[in-house]
Design an enzyme around this catalytic site. Sequence first.
Site, PDB file in Angstrom:
ATOM      1  N   HIS A   1      47.844  21.446 -11.974  1.00 46.23           N
ATOM      2  CA  HIS A   1      48.323  22.803 -11.700  1.00 46.23           C
ATOM      3  C   HIS A   1      49.839  22.784 -11.612  1.00 46.23           C
ATOM      4  CE1 HIS A   1      48.415  20.810  -7.804  1.00 46.23           C
ATOM      5  NE2 HIS A   1      49.297  21.721  -7.404  1.00 46.23           N
TER       6      HIS A   1
ATOM      7  N   ASP B   1      52.799  24.705  -9.158  1.00 41.59           N
ATOM      8  CA  ASP B   1      52.824  25.457  -7.909  1.00 41.59           C
ATOM      9  C   ASP B   1      53.392  26.839  -8.203  1.00 41.59           C
ATOM     10  OD1 ASP B   1      51.858  23.205  -6.684  1.00 41.59           O
ATOM     11  OD2 ASP B   1      53.764  22.608  -5.788  1.00 41.59           O
TER      12      ASP B   1
ATOM     13  N   HIS C   1      51.083  19.041 -12.254  1.00 40.80           N
ATOM     14  CA  HIS C   1      50.851  17.834 -11.460  1.00 40.80           C
ATOM     15  C   HIS C   1      49.440  17.899 -10.896  1.00 40.80           C
ATOM     16  CE1 HIS C   1      52.597  20.927  -8.829  1.00 40.80           C
ATOM     17  NE2 HIS C   1      51.928  20.388  -7.831  1.00 40.80           N
TER      18      HIS C   1
ATOM     19  N   ARG D   1      43.775   9.477   1.978  1.00 41.60           N
ATOM     20  CA  ARG D   1      45.188   9.769   1.709  1.00 41.60           C
ATOM     21  C   ARG D   1      45.504  11.148   2.254  1.00 41.60           C
ATOM     22  NH1 ARG D   1      47.612  12.558  -2.758  1.00 41.60           N
ATOM     23  NH2 ARG D   1      49.831  12.075  -2.717  1.00 41.60           N
TER      24      ARG D   1
HETATM   25  C1  OGA Z   1      49.758  20.737  -3.733  1.00 45.09           C
HETATM   26  C2  OGA Z   1      49.860  19.435  -4.430  1.00 45.09           C
HETATM   27  C3  OGA Z   1      49.608  17.047  -4.325  1.00 45.09           C
HETATM   28  C4  OGA Z   1      49.237  15.971  -3.348  1.00 45.09           C
HETATM   29  O1  OGA Z   1      49.319  20.734  -2.554  1.00 45.09           O
HETATM   30  O2  OGA Z   1      50.108  21.758  -4.363  1.00 45.09           O
HETATM   31  O3  OGA Z   1      50.236  19.414  -5.561  1.00 45.09           O
HETATM   32  O4  OGA Z   1      49.620  14.834  -3.600  1.00 45.09           O
HETATM   33  N1  OGA Z   1      49.513  18.332  -3.742  1.00 45.09           N
HETATM   34  O5  OGA Z   1      48.559  16.275  -2.369  1.00 45.09           O
HETATM   35 NI    NI Z   2      50.991  21.345  -6.181  1.00 45.90          NI
END
Ligand code: OGA
Ligand code: NI
Length: 382
Positions: free
Chosen positions: A254, A256, A310, A320
């Site tokens: 996605h 942001d 990402h 994690r």
């Molecule tokens: C988000 C995101 C990535 C992560 O919360 O928008 O891209 O590593 N998170 O949690």
């Molecule tokens: Ni994100």
Amino acid sequence: MAAHPVPSHAHNAADLSAVLTNTNTTLRNASLLSALVHKTQQLPPIFVEAEGQRPVLEMGSPPLASTHVIPIVDMSLLSSSDPAVRASLVEEIVAACEKYGFFQVVNHGVSENLILRCETEAHKMFELPLEVKERVHRPPGTSFGYGANTWVNQTVMHWAESFHMQLHPKSNIREFSRKLFTESDYTIFSSTVEKYMGQIEKLGRHLVELLTEGLGLEPTRFNHYVENECMMSMRFNLYPPCPQPELAIGLRAHTDPHLLTILHQDEIAGLQVQIDEEWITVNPRPDCFVVNIGDLFQVLSNTRYKSVLHRAVVNGTSKRLSLACFLNPPLNATVEPPPELITTERPPVYRPFTWGEYLANAYNFHPANGGERHERFFLEKS
Ligand code: OGA
Ligand code: NI
């Protein structure tokens, strides 16, 4: 590595279709939690990603070595008395945002102790029993609260729990905290989270000024987007160890929708950024924040800065945690690049829109659902 067999048995077809079509987060949460509690060796089918969307892992974890590295910017250099040092730092940030849409900051001024305390509170929250977390569940179609993180029209669930809170314009942190914790614990949770978000907001405003300066504008030019009635929120993302991580995804690819994201990841790798069709792992550095350009900054910069795809992948052994803070304009703010950034070489791309208008579409118009959100706001489509 030998691939595990793809689980073909649905535990119960009727159960499964109920979860898939049910917009009630309670059922989705319960289904995630039951998968975790029963520690199944095989990933339940509801978490199995379509072929082609599955991550490539090395020994069950995201590969750390790559041809690209997301740059790390040392913010302590900003106070250098040499103007050339400051200028080169801004240049580094600009180059990273043009190329990757991501950079990391170190010596950012947020204390390590505060970060650790916030992580501790996040873990405490996720470790509460499901019935307690359900007191703050995120109702369908709304943004805030606890829930198994799934997007509209998505049938495969993310392998993650999430809890999203807002600090501005109206905080819901104390209200959530009261529902989750006993009298003595709830002030610790809310004060730690508020303090952490306050510090990140300050850092975010500073970064917005540097990014604005990097576009050749007065550094304060976009400040009205991040002051007073601005929107500031944080999502805790918890990715539990996954029985078949090569078949699942923690958070699907996605961009942001926001202006700017400031994310802290613990020492476990999982965040990946798509660069030149390749998924690059952002190696975890607990002393760093990962900063990324959201769709709105891409628009404000007239596409000089990139809002880049990402995702988060999961692994077989370690849980994690990431703390993702999002900085946004007030809902009624019009988002459009200033005239100085519109040139013959770089003509306008988007029609003006408000953050509220964008947000209304943000989670149902999505790459994973067959399109880019920004496309809706292209000039020729208005
Ligand atoms: C988000 C995101 C990535 C992560 O919360 O928008 O891209 O590593 N998170 O949690
Ligand atoms: Ni994100």
